[in-house]
Design an enzyme around this catalytic site. Structure first.
Site, PDB file in Angstrom:
ATOM      1  N   ASP A  13       0.815  -1.227   0.000  1.00  0.00           N
ATOM      2  CA  ASP A  13       0.000   0.000   0.000  1.00  0.00           C
ATOM      3  C   ASP A  13       0.843   1.270   0.000  1.00  0.00           C
ATOM      4  O   ASP A  13       0.428   2.297   0.538  1.00  0.00           O
ATOM      5  CB  ASP A  13      -0.970   0.026   1.208  1.00  0.00           C
ATOM      6  N   LYS A  16       2.189   2.213  -5.135  1.00  0.00           N
ATOM      7  CA  LYS A  16       2.840   1.711  -6.369  1.00  0.00           C
ATOM      8  C   LYS A  16       1.967   1.966  -7.591  1.00  0.00           C
ATOM      9  O   LYS A  16       2.469   2.284  -8.662  1.00  0.00           O
ATOM     10  CB  LYS A  16       3.111   0.204  -6.256  1.00  0.00           C
ATOM     11  N   GLY A  40      -4.453  -4.239  -4.158  1.00  0.00           N
ATOM     12  CA  GLY A  40      -5.428  -3.197  -4.483  1.00  0.00           C
ATOM     13  C   GLY A  40      -4.666  -1.953  -4.876  1.00  0.00           C
ATOM     14  O   GLY A  40      -4.175  -1.234  -4.019  1.00  0.00           O
ATOM     15  N   HIS A  41      -4.503  -1.743  -6.185  1.00  0.00           N
ATOM     16  CA  HIS A  41      -3.721  -0.596  -6.640  1.00  0.00           C
ATOM     17  C   HIS A  41      -4.663   0.536  -7.050  1.00  0.00           C
ATOM     18  O   HIS A  41      -5.456   0.393  -7.973  1.00  0.00           O
ATOM     19  CB  HIS A  41      -2.807  -1.019  -7.803  1.00  0.00           C
ATOM     20  N   GLN A 224       1.883  -5.994  -3.233  1.00  0.00           N
ATOM     21  CA  GLN A 224       2.230  -6.094  -1.810  1.00  0.00           C
ATOM     22  C   GLN A 224       3.538  -5.310  -1.554  1.00  0.00           C
ATOM     23  O   GLN A 224       3.797  -4.352  -2.260  1.00  0.00           O
ATOM     24  CB  GLN A 224       2.346  -7.552  -1.341  1.00  0.00           C
TER      25      GLN A 224
HETATM   26  P1  IMP Z   1      -2.745 -12.837   1.737  1.00  0.00           P
HETATM   27  O1  IMP Z   1      -1.834 -12.287   0.702  1.00  0.00           O
HETATM   28  O2  IMP Z   1      -4.191 -12.577   1.471  1.00  0.00           O
HETATM   29  O3  IMP Z   1      -2.467 -14.274   2.042  1.00  0.00           O
HETATM   30  O4  IMP Z   1      -2.450 -12.061   3.122  1.00  0.00           O
HETATM   31  C1  IMP Z   1      -1.207 -12.188   3.817  1.00  0.00           C
HETATM   32  C2  IMP Z   1      -0.806 -10.866   4.447  1.00  0.00           C
HETATM   33  O5  IMP Z   1      -0.459  -9.940   3.424  1.00  0.00           O
HETATM   34  C3  IMP Z   1      -1.905 -10.191   5.254  1.00  0.00           C
HETATM   35  O6  IMP Z   1      -1.307  -9.484   6.331  1.00  0.00           O
HETATM   36  C4  IMP Z   1      -2.509  -9.206   4.285  1.00  0.00           C
HETATM   37  O7  IMP Z   1      -3.144  -8.130   4.933  1.00  0.00           O
HETATM   38  C5  IMP Z   1      -1.258  -8.760   3.553  1.00  0.00           C
HETATM   39  N1  IMP Z   1      -1.519  -8.273   2.194  1.00  0.00           N
HETATM   40  C6  IMP Z   1      -1.821  -9.013   1.103  1.00  0.00           C
HETATM   41  N2  IMP Z   1      -1.966  -8.220   0.023  1.00  0.00           N
HETATM   42  C7  IMP Z   1      -1.720  -6.975   0.447  1.00  0.00           C
HETATM   43  C8  IMP Z   1      -1.678  -5.702  -0.229  1.00  0.00           C
HETATM   44  O8  IMP Z   1      -1.865  -5.584  -1.443  1.00  0.00           O
HETATM   45  N3  IMP Z   1      -1.385  -4.627   0.553  1.00  0.00           N
HETATM   46  C9  IMP Z   1      -1.129  -4.736   1.887  1.00  0.00           C
HETATM   47  N4  IMP Z   1      -1.146  -5.891   2.542  1.00  0.00           N
HETATM   48  C10 IMP Z   1      -1.441  -7.002   1.828  1.00  0.00           C
END
Ligand code: IMP
Length: 425
Positions: A13, A16, A40-41, A224
């Site tokens: 977040d 990017k 979520g971009h 991420q």
């Molecule tokens: P998962 O990717 O859904 O398995 O989540 C694993 C961890 O990564 C959790 O703490 C999510 O909140 C975090 N996470 C996954 N995608 C994002 C993102 O795009 N931005 C911020 N945190 C993320």
């Protein structure tokens, strides 16, 4: 233009999407190489706001080719919804969106396992997005996953889906007392999805090879952030893919000799969504203030993001693991009103000083951050269009970040809109 990887240097977040959107006009291809619709971009242009989860952020620019690489896990339902959303806003992806035939497919049982596993963990949960990302990558590594190319072959798809369902239903029943899934339902649902997306499924590796040979330029869009990387991050509180720059090669099928530059994106402070250690997390009042000023709610799940001071120790580690030569600082304006601002330079745990980011979750969870404090600028920066015009305390803050990271800042963003950003020459 040099082929460039854009990665998040914190816990995701960082902004990017906006940086990639700004870079795209100078590039031909934008490639997502890992993650899935957990990302979520957000890109804002005028009154229009786009939140993209799977389709590369470059799609908002006409004629740019957008690729979902082999390292991405694709939920076809989410993809179709995103394509429809883009179409409804006048953005046509036909002829310029391509999905790797090697990309793995997310199924309903992945989402269900993600959710049930988290619930069972209780307080020890990861705080995932519950989009089925982890279970899909787990199947990929266990060599039982189903790829896009398998969806195109009825015989292979039927066989692999049957094998998967027999295993998943047994696990679901035994561990979670969950009724399970029916083959016919999932098969016909996914044949329907396949028929809608098959025109996008190609060998993107060959496509990108041709692009490189023709000297076309490529942006690799990280999702991420570095500290959510499954190898380099705050394990186990991470996502299940390689979100660092190294992931760009395996996840796109483009070799490392074809990549010229890595740019890291950092927020002027730090946020994290989900569970896991966060040494510089704000106490209550400041948390609420920055969360509301920065609109810090997850673009995918709507969850409130945890907020904290800029952590130079955390970002220094990102500079190392990504080989970043330059960073972009976003959301500087969110700090505009603060009378004083802190930067964490090291951690203290049981009388030991850690200048390097520790891997031990126990240390990270219980350490005390060591801060340097700076005077705030208490002036509006949202209309500023060049570095030179920034308040002097804001410049001092940015120079300190450069000094602590030993890395130069190339771009600063002072608001959501495309126009609220400037390059530092
Ligand atoms: P998962 O990717 O859904 O398995 O989540 C694993 C961890 O990564 C959790 O703490 C999510 O909140 C975090 N996470 C996954 N995608 C994002 C993102 O795009 N931005 C911020 N945190 C993320």
């Amino acid at each position: 233009m040099p082929n460039i990887v854009v990665v998040g240097a914190q816990w995701g977040d960082e902004g990017k999407g906006k940086v990639i959107d700004l870079l795209t006009p100078s590039y031909n291809y934008v490639v997502r190489y890992q993650g899935g619709n957990n990302a979520g971009h957000t890109v804002v242009s005028g009154n229009e706001k786009f939140v993209l989860h799977l389709v590369p952020s470059g799609v908002l620019h006409k004629n740019k080719i957008c690729i979902i690489g082999p390292g991405v896990v694709v939920d076809p339902k989410a993809l179709i919804e995103e394509i429809e959303m883009l179409k409804s806003k006048g953005i046509d992806v036909e002829g310029r969106l391509f999905i790797s035939e090697q990309a793995h497919v997310i199924f309903p049982y992945h989402r269900t396992i993600d959710e049930l596993k988290e619930t069972k963990k209780g307080k020890a949960k990861i705080g995932t997005t519950k989009k089925g990302i982890g279970p899909c990558y787990a199947d990929k590594v266990a060599r039982s996953g189903i790829r896009m190319v398998d969806l195109l072959n009825d015989e292979v798809f039927t066989k692999r889906l049957k094998e998967n369902l027999s295993e998943k239903n047994a696990i679901l029943k035994t561990l979670y007392d969950f009724k399970g899934f029916f083959f016919d339902e999932i098969h016909s649902l996914y044949i329907g999805y396949r028929d809608r997306i098959k025109k996008y499924i190609v060998d993107t590796t060959v496509m990108l090879d041709e692009a490189v040979r023709k000297k076309k330029s490529i942006v690799f869009e990280g999702a991420q952030g570095t500290h959510l990387d499954v190898d380099c991050g705050t394990y186990p509180f991470v996502t299940s893919s390689n979100s660092t720059a190294g992931g760009a090669c395996a996840g796109s099928g483009v070799g490392p000799t074809k990549i010229d530059k890595v740019v890291g994106v950092v927020k002027a402070y730090t946020t994290r969504v989900g569970e896991g250690p966060f040494p510089t997390e704000f106490p209550g009042d400041l948390m609420n203030e920055i969360r509301s000023r920065g609109g810090e709610y997850g673009a995918t799940t709507g969850r409130p993001r945890r907020c904290g001071w800029f952590d130079a120790c955390l970002v220094r580690r990102s500079i190392i693991v990504n080989g970043m030569k330059e960073i972009a600082v976003t959301k500087l304006d969110v700090l505009d009103k603060l009378p004083s601002i802190k930067i964490c330079t090291a951690y203290k745990y049981k009388d030991k000083i850690y200048e390097n980011f520790p891997s031990d979750i126990e240390v990270l969870t219980n350490c005390e951050p060591i801060y340097k404090e700076y005077k705030g600028w208490q002036k509006d920066t949202t209309t500023i269009t060049s570095y030179i015009k920034l308040p002097s305390n804001a410049k001092a803050y940015l120079r300190e970040i450069e000094k602590l990271l030993r890395t130069k800042i190339g771009l600063i963003s002072v608001g959501q809109d495309r126009k609220q950003a400037f390059v530092i020459e």
